[in-house]
Design a protein around this motif. Sequence first.
Motif, PDB file in Angstrom:
ATOM      1  N   GLU A  90      22.577  60.333 -17.117  1.00 36.89           N
ATOM      2  CA  GLU A  90      22.055  61.590 -16.573  1.00 36.89           C
ATOM      3  C   GLU A  90      21.476  61.463 -15.162  1.00 36.89           C
ATOM      4  O   GLU A  90      21.190  62.471 -14.522  1.00 36.89           O
ATOM      5  N   ARG A  91      21.313  60.223 -14.674  1.00 38.73           N
ATOM      6  CA  ARG A  91      20.708  60.045 -13.354  1.00 38.73           C
ATOM      7  C   ARG A  91      21.559  59.097 -12.507  1.00 38.73           C
ATOM      8  O   ARG A  91      22.147  58.134 -13.017  1.00 38.73           O
ATOM      9  N   LEU A  92      21.596  59.377 -11.207  1.00 36.54           N
ATOM     10  CA  LEU A  92      22.402  58.608 -10.269  1.00 36.54           C
ATOM     11  C   LEU A  92      21.516  57.694  -9.424  1.00 36.54           C
ATOM     12  O   LEU A  92      20.444  58.112  -8.973  1.00 36.54           O
ATOM     13  N   PRO A  93      21.962  56.470  -9.160  1.00 35.12           N
ATOM     14  CA  PRO A  93      21.212  55.612  -8.242  1.00 35.12           C
ATOM     15  C   PRO A  93      21.397  56.091  -6.810  1.00 35.12           C
ATOM     16  O   PRO A  93      22.460  56.597  -6.431  1.00 35.12           O
ATOM     17  N   VAL A  94      20.383  55.946  -6.000  1.00 35.54           N
ATOM     18  CA  VAL A  94      20.481  56.260  -4.579  1.00 35.54           C
ATOM     19  C   VAL A  94      20.835  54.959  -3.858  1.00 35.54           C
ATOM     20  O   VAL A  94      20.035  54.020  -3.806  1.00 35.54           O
ATOM     21  N   ILE A  95      22.047  54.915  -3.318  1.00 33.79           N
ATOM     22  CA  ILE A  95      22.574  53.694  -2.692  1.00 33.79           C
ATOM     23  C   ILE A  95      22.703  53.932  -1.195  1.00 33.79           C
ATOM     24  O   ILE A  95      23.362  54.879  -0.755  1.00 33.79           O
ATOM     25  N   THR A  96      22.069  53.079  -0.414  1.00 29.85           N
ATOM     26  CA  THR A  96      22.113  53.205   1.046  1.00 29.85           C
ATOM     27  C   THR A  96      23.038  52.177   1.690  1.00 29.85           C
ATOM     28  O   THR A  96      23.487  52.376   2.822  1.00 29.85           O
ATOM     29  N   SER A  97      23.321  51.087   0.991  1.00 30.86           N
ATOM     30  CA  SER A  97      24.220  50.070   1.527  1.00 30.86           C
ATOM     31  C   SER A  97      24.833  49.284   0.383  1.00 30.86           C
ATOM     32  O   SER A  97      24.299  49.276  -0.737  1.00 30.86           O
ATOM     33  N   ALA A  98      25.939  48.627   0.670  1.00 35.21           N
ATOM     34  CA  ALA A  98      26.582  47.776  -0.334  1.00 35.21           C
ATOM     35  C   ALA A  98      27.314  46.649   0.374  1.00 35.21           C
ATOM     36  O   ALA A  98      27.849  46.825   1.480  1.00 35.21           O
ATOM     37  N   VAL A  99      27.325  45.484  -0.267  1.00 33.97           N
ATOM     38  CA  VAL A  99      28.101  44.339   0.200  1.00 33.97           C
ATOM     39  C   VAL A  99      29.007  43.921  -0.950  1.00 33.97           C
ATOM     40  O   VAL A  99      28.531  43.557  -2.024  1.00 33.97           O
ATOM     41  N   TYR A 289      23.516  45.798  -3.647  1.00 29.73           N
ATOM     42  CA  TYR A 289      23.133  47.117  -3.148  1.00 29.73           C
ATOM     43  C   TYR A 289      21.819  47.081  -2.378  1.00 29.73           C
ATOM     44  O   TYR A 289      20.908  46.302  -2.679  1.00 29.73           O
ATOM     45  N   ASN A 290      21.751  47.996  -1.385  1.00 26.74           N
ATOM     46  CA  ASN A 290      20.518  48.347  -0.673  1.00 26.74           C
ATOM     47  C   ASN A 290      19.880  47.187   0.078  1.00 26.74           C
ATOM     48  O   ASN A 290      18.668  47.171   0.294  1.00 26.74           O
ATOM     49  N   ALA A 291      20.706  46.224   0.495  1.00 31.43           N
ATOM     50  CA  ALA A 291      20.213  45.187   1.405  1.00 31.43           C
ATOM     51  C   ALA A 291      20.117  45.772   2.815  1.00 31.43           C
ATOM     52  O   ALA A 291      20.730  46.798   3.131  1.00 31.43           O
ATOM     53  N   ASP A 292      19.376  45.122   3.662  1.00 33.69           N
ATOM     54  CA  ASP A 292      19.299  45.521   5.062  1.00 33.69           C
ATOM     55  C   ASP A 292      20.516  44.939   5.778  1.00 33.69           C
ATOM     56  O   ASP A 292      20.552  43.762   6.109  1.00 33.69           O
ATOM     57  N   VAL A 293      21.527  45.781   6.014  1.00 39.96           N
ATOM     58  CA  VAL A 293      22.777  45.306   6.595  1.00 39.96           C
ATOM     59  C   VAL A 293      22.952  45.767   8.041  1.00 39.96           C
ATOM     60  O   VAL A 293      24.038  45.638   8.614  1.00 39.96           O
ATOM     61  N   GLY A 294      21.897  46.320   8.646  1.00 41.94           N
ATOM     62  CA  GLY A 294      22.016  46.867   9.986  1.00 41.94           C
ATOM     63  C   GLY A 294      22.553  45.881  11.007  1.00 41.94           C
ATOM     64  O   GLY A 294      23.354  46.247  11.875  1.00 41.94           O
ATOM     65  N   GLU A 295      22.139  44.627  10.921  1.00 39.57           N
ATOM     66  CA  GLU A 295      22.622  43.604  11.845  1.00 39.57           C
ATOM     67  C   GLU A 295      23.985  43.079  11.420  1.00 39.57           C
ATOM     68  O   GLU A 295      24.892  42.895  12.236  1.00 39.57           O
ATOM     69  N   ALA A 296      24.146  42.840  10.108  1.00 43.09           N
ATOM     70  CA  ALA A 296      25.381  42.241   9.610  1.00 43.09           C
ATOM     71  C   ALA A 296      26.591  43.150   9.816  1.00 43.09           C
ATOM     72  O   ALA A 296      27.691  42.672  10.108  1.00 43.09           O
ATOM     73  N   VAL A 297      26.401  44.477   9.696  1.00 43.07           N
ATOM     74  CA  VAL A 297      27.534  45.371   9.830  1.00 43.07           C
ATOM     75  C   VAL A 297      28.031  45.428  11.272  1.00 43.07           C
ATOM     76  O   VAL A 297      29.171  45.843  11.529  1.00 43.07           O
ATOM     77  N   ARG A 298      27.233  44.965  12.203  1.00 45.73           N
ATOM     78  CA  ARG A 298      27.622  44.928  13.611  1.00 45.73           C
ATOM     79  C   ARG A 298      27.894  43.507  14.084  1.00 45.73           C
ATOM     80  O   ARG A 298      28.028  43.259  15.285  1.00 45.73           O
ATOM     81  N   GLY A 299      28.007  42.563  13.152  1.00 47.16           N
ATOM     82  CA  GLY A 299      28.250  41.184  13.502  1.00 47.16           C
ATOM     83  C   GLY A 299      29.737  40.862  13.557  1.00 47.16           C
ATOM     84  O   GLY A 299      30.582  41.726  13.753  1.00 47.16           O
ATOM     85  N   ARG A 300      30.063  39.571  13.356  1.00 50.76           N
ATOM     86  CA  ARG A 300      31.453  39.132  13.422  1.00 50.76           C
ATOM     87  C   ARG A 300      31.878  38.316  12.195  1.00 50.76           C
ATOM     88  O   ARG A 300      32.964  38.478  11.703  1.00 50.76           O
ATOM     89  N   GLY A 301      31.071  37.385  11.737  1.00 57.61           N
ATOM     90  CA  GLY A 301      31.480  36.487  10.656  1.00 57.61           C
ATOM     91  C   GLY A 301      31.109  37.023   9.285  1.00 57.61           C
ATOM     92  O   GLY A 301      30.715  38.174   9.124  1.00 57.61           O
TER      93      GLY A 301
END
Length: 302
Positions: A90-99, A289-301
């Motif tokens: 009946e309830r949905l998780p709030v997901i802001t990021s995923a790896v 889920y919901n890790a801080d990916v702000g730097e990783a999503v703009r990285g290279r490796g």
Amino acid sequence: MQDQPYSRQIKGFAAPGFGSPHPARRLRGRPLLWGAGALAGLGFLGWLGLQVQPRPFPPAFPGPGVTRTVPLPAGLPGPVDRYYRQTYGERLPVITSAVITGRATLRPVPGGPTFPARFRFIHEAGRNYRHYIEATWFGLPLLRVNEAYLDGVSRQEMPRPLPSSTGDPKGAQAANLGLWSETLWMPAVYLTDHRVRWEAVDDTTALLRVPFGEAEETYVVRFDPVTGRPAMMEVMRYQNAADEAKTLWLNLTLSWAEFGGVTLPGKAAAHWLNQARPWAVFTAEQVTYNADVGEAVRGRGP
């Protein structure tokens, strides 16, 4: 008693033109045999290297997981409501990021060899993503792919002779669909993102409208009548930057697995309708889920 031919009278001797070929003739065919043997050996070595699976990437950086939920909305199309109730209740998780991390098989060139690979997909849910993929031979990186969709701009860094591009409009359309297709590993986002809409078709089919800049793209989502889960997502996508027309792109869920108590795609395939086989099959091994990916999503490796 008739005389025997002279060549038979002397054991172990055969004159040229009688019995065994001349030594020069025997040697003449050997380079061809050696070349054929070397080619066969190289072919076997190449095939053998493609049978070795790469080691998985190290575990993804941990996130806090799901800490907030919202109620399942009312009025969803029948197959959509059924799928979400059996997945989340009946309830949905709030997901802001995923790896999403795992291994794959890839055919970079249609009709070419299939390479084992390992991958990591990093998503800011519904907004940005980056793919890092290594195709391998004997488990060693052979081809590295870095591609991203950030703030509406696509970037593809491919090894030569494969094409690379940045800022191509058709590449952006394709990348945006890649982002929303991979959201099936965080399906709550299809309901918690206010820009996404579901529309009813029948008992096993629904339309999924997703944003693309100020416009929309439309998937046809077909649900398995037995399991109630999405079996296939169909959408029109640019296959190459030079194409004038789009090609039907199919996302097939081949198996399902448990990740953190939620049933998500275990193995999924990407298939262009104009090709005989899927060009990629991805097997997920970890979803964070919901890790801080702000730097990783703009990285290279990875």
